[in-house]
Design a protein around this motif. Structure first.
Motif, PDB file in Angstrom:
ATOM      1  N   VAL A 113       0.908  -1.059   0.195  1.00 40.72           N
ATOM      2  CA  VAL A 113       0.037  -0.135   0.111  1.00 40.72           C
ATOM      3  C   VAL A 113       0.898   1.435  -0.014  1.00 40.72           C
ATOM      4  CG1 VAL A 113      -1.820   1.376   1.228  1.00 40.72           C
ATOM      5  CG2 VAL A 113      -1.819  -1.389   1.199  1.00 40.72           C
ATOM      6  N   THR A 114       0.558   1.989  -0.901  1.00 42.15           N
ATOM      7  CA  THR A 114       1.494   3.311  -0.935  1.00 42.15           C
ATOM      8  C   THR A 114       0.442   4.582  -1.045  1.00 42.15           C
ATOM      9  OG1 THR A 114       3.008   2.326  -2.628  1.00 42.15           O
ATOM     10  CG2 THR A 114       2.999   4.868  -2.539  1.00 42.15           C
ATOM     11  N   VAL A 115       0.921   5.593   0.215  1.00 41.57           N
ATOM     12  CA  VAL A 115       0.059   6.651   0.314  1.00 41.57           C
ATOM     13  C   VAL A 115       0.781   7.763  -0.202  1.00 41.57           C
ATOM     14  CG1 VAL A 115      -1.107   8.090   1.888  1.00 41.57           C
ATOM     15  CG2 VAL A 115      -1.265   5.634   2.193  1.00 41.57           C
ATOM     16  N   ARG A 116       0.080   8.446  -1.031  1.00 42.36           N
ATOM     17  CA  ARG A 116       0.984   9.848  -1.494  1.00 42.36           C
ATOM     18  C   ARG A 116      -0.119  11.004  -1.488  1.00 42.36           C
ATOM     19  NH1 ARG A 116       0.995  12.963  -6.221  1.00 42.36           N
ATOM     20  NH2 ARG A 116      -0.502  11.542  -7.404  1.00 42.36           N
ATOM     21  N   VAL A 117       0.687  12.101  -0.626  1.00 39.95           N
ATOM     22  CA  VAL A 117      -0.011  13.489  -0.522  1.00 39.95           C
ATOM     23  C   VAL A 117       0.834  14.339  -1.063  1.00 39.95           C
ATOM     24  CG1 VAL A 117      -0.971  15.085   1.170  1.00 39.95           C
ATOM     25  CG2 VAL A 117      -0.926  12.443   1.651  1.00 39.95           C
ATOM     26  N   SER A 118       0.093  15.077  -2.150  1.00 44.51           N
ATOM     27  CA  SER A 118       0.784  16.029  -2.941  1.00 44.51           C
ATOM     28  C   SER A 118      -0.031  17.410  -3.056  1.00 44.51           C
ATOM     29  CB  SER A 118       0.860  15.640  -4.355  1.00 44.51           C
ATOM     30  OG  SER A 118      -0.425  15.422  -5.150  1.00 44.51           O
ATOM     31  N   TRP A 119       0.671  18.612  -3.064  1.00 44.26           N
ATOM     32  CA  TRP A 119       0.053  20.046  -2.981  1.00 44.26           C
ATOM     33  C   TRP A 119       1.076  20.882  -3.693  1.00 44.26           C
ATOM     34  CZ3 TRP A 119       3.285  17.664   0.662  1.00 44.26           C
ATOM     35  CH2 TRP A 119       4.116  18.565   1.070  1.00 44.26           C
ATOM     36  N   THR A 120       0.434  21.920  -4.053  1.00 49.61           N
ATOM     37  CA  THR A 120       1.379  23.051  -4.739  1.00 49.61           C
ATOM     38  C   THR A 120       1.465  24.156  -3.751  1.00 49.61           C
ATOM     39  OG1 THR A 120       0.404  22.302  -6.800  1.00 49.61           O
ATOM     40  CG2 THR A 120       1.505  24.406  -6.725  1.00 49.61           C
ATOM     41  N   PRO A 121       2.655  24.437  -2.954  1.00 55.11           N
ATOM     42  CA  PRO A 121       2.784  25.499  -2.136  1.00 55.11           C
ATOM     43  C   PRO A 121       2.297  27.003  -2.712  1.00 55.11           C
ATOM     44  CG  PRO A 121       4.689  24.230  -2.403  1.00 55.11           C
ATOM     45  CD  PRO A 121       3.691  23.881  -3.540  1.00 55.11           C
ATOM     46  N   ARG A 122       2.616  27.242  -3.922  1.00 56.83           N
ATOM     47  CA  ARG A 122       2.330  28.726  -4.526  1.00 56.83           C
ATOM     48  C   ARG A 122       1.985  28.562  -5.895  1.00 56.83           C
ATOM     49  NH1 ARG A 122       6.415  32.905  -1.895  1.00 56.83           N
ATOM     50  NH2 ARG A 122       5.559  32.848   0.389  1.00 56.83           N
ATOM     51  N   ALA A 123       1.426  29.238  -6.597  1.00 48.96           N
ATOM     52  CA  ALA A 123       0.994  29.257  -8.005  1.00 48.96           C
ATOM     53  C   ALA A 123       2.457  29.268  -8.660  1.00 48.96           C
ATOM     54  CB  ALA A 123       0.187  30.217  -8.447  1.00 48.96           C
TER      55      ALA A 123
END
Length: 142
Positions: A113-123
């Motif tokens: 099981v692989t969990v990946r949380v991703s986000w973009t800090p700023r535009a």
């Protein structure tokens, strides 16, 4: 500092000349111009570290939530029903969750099981992500 004699009785007082004041303002301004960008950079790095820590905690919590699930019930369909917490959604810009369950041939009777949380800090900045992986084994298997 120079002593300035401007009284009729001959007393003197200490004071700064206009040139000394100008030099001190220039030195202070130069220090301030150098210091502000550094503080902005430190603030950005602190926000990025806080966001990474939050994403890591979220991934850990999701894996812990899957731990008591029976091995036979641990499927891709089950993990697709998982979602990010409200706090994570509000504090991580453009946050996304991706959980993958695969059943490799080796080791036998296991699920990865692989969990990946991703986000973009700023535009305009590169997306950031945190990955955590765990192995789940069928009861009675190594």
């Amino acid at each position: 500092m120079r002593r300035i004699h401007d009284r009729a009785d001959g007393s003197s007082r200490a004071g700064f000349t206009l040139l000394e004041m100008f030099v001190s303002v220039v030195v202070f301004g130069t220090a301030l111009v150098t210091f502000l960008p550094m503080m902005q950079s430190v603030g950005f790095q602190q926000r990025l570290t806080d966001q990474r820590l939050l994403a890591l905690r979220e991934a850990e919590n999701l894996l812990e939530h899957l731990t008591p699930v029976a091995w036979s019930e641990l499927t891709q369909e089950l993990v697709e029903s998982q979602s990010l917490s409200d706090e994570t959604k509000s504090r991580l810009p453009q946050a996304e969750l991706d959980i993958d369950v695969s059943q490799p041939t080796e080791p036998a009777a296991s699920k990865h099981v692989t969990v990946r949380v991703s986000w973009t800090p700023r535009a305009g900045q590169a997306p950031q992500s945190v990955h955590l992986a765990a192995w789940f084994f069928q009861e009675g298997q190594p």
